[in-house]
Design a protein around this motif. Structure first.
Motif, PDB file in Angstrom:
ATOM      1  N   UNK A   1     -22.397  37.633 -34.544  1.00  0.00           N
ATOM      2  CA  UNK A   1     -23.113  36.368 -34.710  1.00  0.00           C
ATOM      3  C   UNK A   1     -22.511  35.331 -33.745  1.00  0.00           C
ATOM      4  N   UNK A   2     -23.049  34.130 -33.765  1.00  0.00           N
ATOM      5  CA  UNK A   2     -22.617  33.084 -32.835  1.00  0.00           C
ATOM      6  C   UNK A   2     -21.139  32.736 -33.009  1.00  0.00           C
ATOM      7  N   UNK A   3     -20.668  32.692 -34.253  1.00  0.00           N
ATOM      8  CA  UNK A   3     -19.264  32.360 -34.486  1.00  0.00           C
ATOM      9  C   UNK A   3     -18.329  33.409 -33.904  1.00  0.00           C
ATOM     10  N   UNK A   4     -18.674  34.675 -34.091  1.00  0.00           N
ATOM     11  CA  UNK A   4     -17.840  35.757 -33.544  1.00  0.00           C
ATOM     12  C   UNK A   4     -17.841  35.708 -32.019  1.00  0.00           C
ATOM     13  N   UNK A   5     -18.988  35.474 -31.427  1.00  0.00           N
ATOM     14  CA  UNK A   5     -19.071  35.343 -29.960  1.00  0.00           C
ATOM     15  C   UNK A   5     -18.189  34.201 -29.481  1.00  0.00           C
ATOM     16  N   UNK A   6     -18.265  33.069 -30.157  1.00  0.00           N
ATOM     17  CA  UNK A   6     -17.452  31.911 -29.766  1.00  0.00           C
ATOM     18  C   UNK A   6     -15.957  32.213 -29.876  1.00  0.00           C
ATOM     19  N   UNK A   7     -15.552  32.858 -30.972  1.00  0.00           N
ATOM     20  CA  UNK A   7     -14.134  33.201 -31.143  1.00  0.00           C
ATOM     21  C   UNK A   7     -13.669  34.146 -30.034  1.00  0.00           C
ATOM     22  N   UNK A   8     -14.482  35.167 -29.757  1.00  0.00           N
ATOM     23  CA  UNK A   8     -14.112  36.106 -28.699  1.00  0.00           C
ATOM     24  C   UNK A   8     -14.051  35.409 -27.348  1.00  0.00           C
ATOM     25  N   UNK A   9     -15.068  34.637 -27.007  1.00  0.00           N
ATOM     26  CA  UNK A   9     -15.116  33.975 -25.707  1.00  0.00           C
ATOM     27  C   UNK A   9     -13.913  33.043 -25.522  1.00  0.00           C
ATOM     28  N   UNK A  10     -13.542  32.326 -26.576  1.00  0.00           N
ATOM     29  CA  UNK A  10     -12.369  31.447 -26.512  1.00  0.00           C
ATOM     30  C   UNK A  10     -11.100  32.260 -26.286  1.00  0.00           C
ATOM     31  N   UNK A  11     -10.946  33.360 -27.009  1.00  0.00           N
ATOM     32  CA  UNK A  11      -9.757  34.207 -26.854  1.00  0.00           C
ATOM     33  C   UNK A  11      -9.697  34.830 -25.458  1.00  0.00           C
ATOM     34  N   UNK A  12     -10.833  35.272 -24.943  1.00  0.00           N
ATOM     35  CA  UNK A  12     -10.868  35.885 -23.610  1.00  0.00           C
ATOM     36  C   UNK A  12     -10.527  34.864 -22.528  1.00  0.00           C
TER      37      UNK A  12
END
Length: 110
Positions: free
Chosen positions: A71-82
């Protein structure tokens, strides 16, 4: 000063995110860069591996061309970590390395 080693940073399925991008890097590391060949801390190596494993969970295992399960939250968390990992890699590897950002952010199903 020009960096001696030029590396590309992006994610692909079941792969580490660093790839050689000039002759010096290919001679030292081959094409797919093995983290053990880089002057990185054990903590950073572990984070790279964790983020790669996390990235692979975005794949739709039933039909890979279709959108994955994030979902959008998981994408945001991953993108921030990457993005943070890229910053940390640049800092830890220092001026001998140029890391070209070719990261494509994950996006949720629309």
């Amino acid at each position: 000063m020009t960096a001696k080693y030029r590396l590309r940073y992006f994610y692909d399925w079941s792969c580490l995110p660093l790839w050689s991008a000039n002759d010096a890097a290919r001679a030292a590391f081959d094409y797919a860069v093995d983290l053990a060949d880089l002057p990185l801390s054990d903590q950073t190596v572990a984070r790279v591996r964790e983020i790669c494993i996390w990235h692979d969970t975005a794949l739709n295992r039933h039909y890979p061309p279709d959108p994955g399960p994030w979902d959008a939250d998981e994408c945001d968390r991953f993108n921030t970590a990457a993005r943070q990992l890229l910053t940390d890699l640049r800092s830890e590897l220092g001026p001998e390395f140029e890391i070209v950002d070719e990261f494509t952010p994950e996006t949720p199903v629309s």
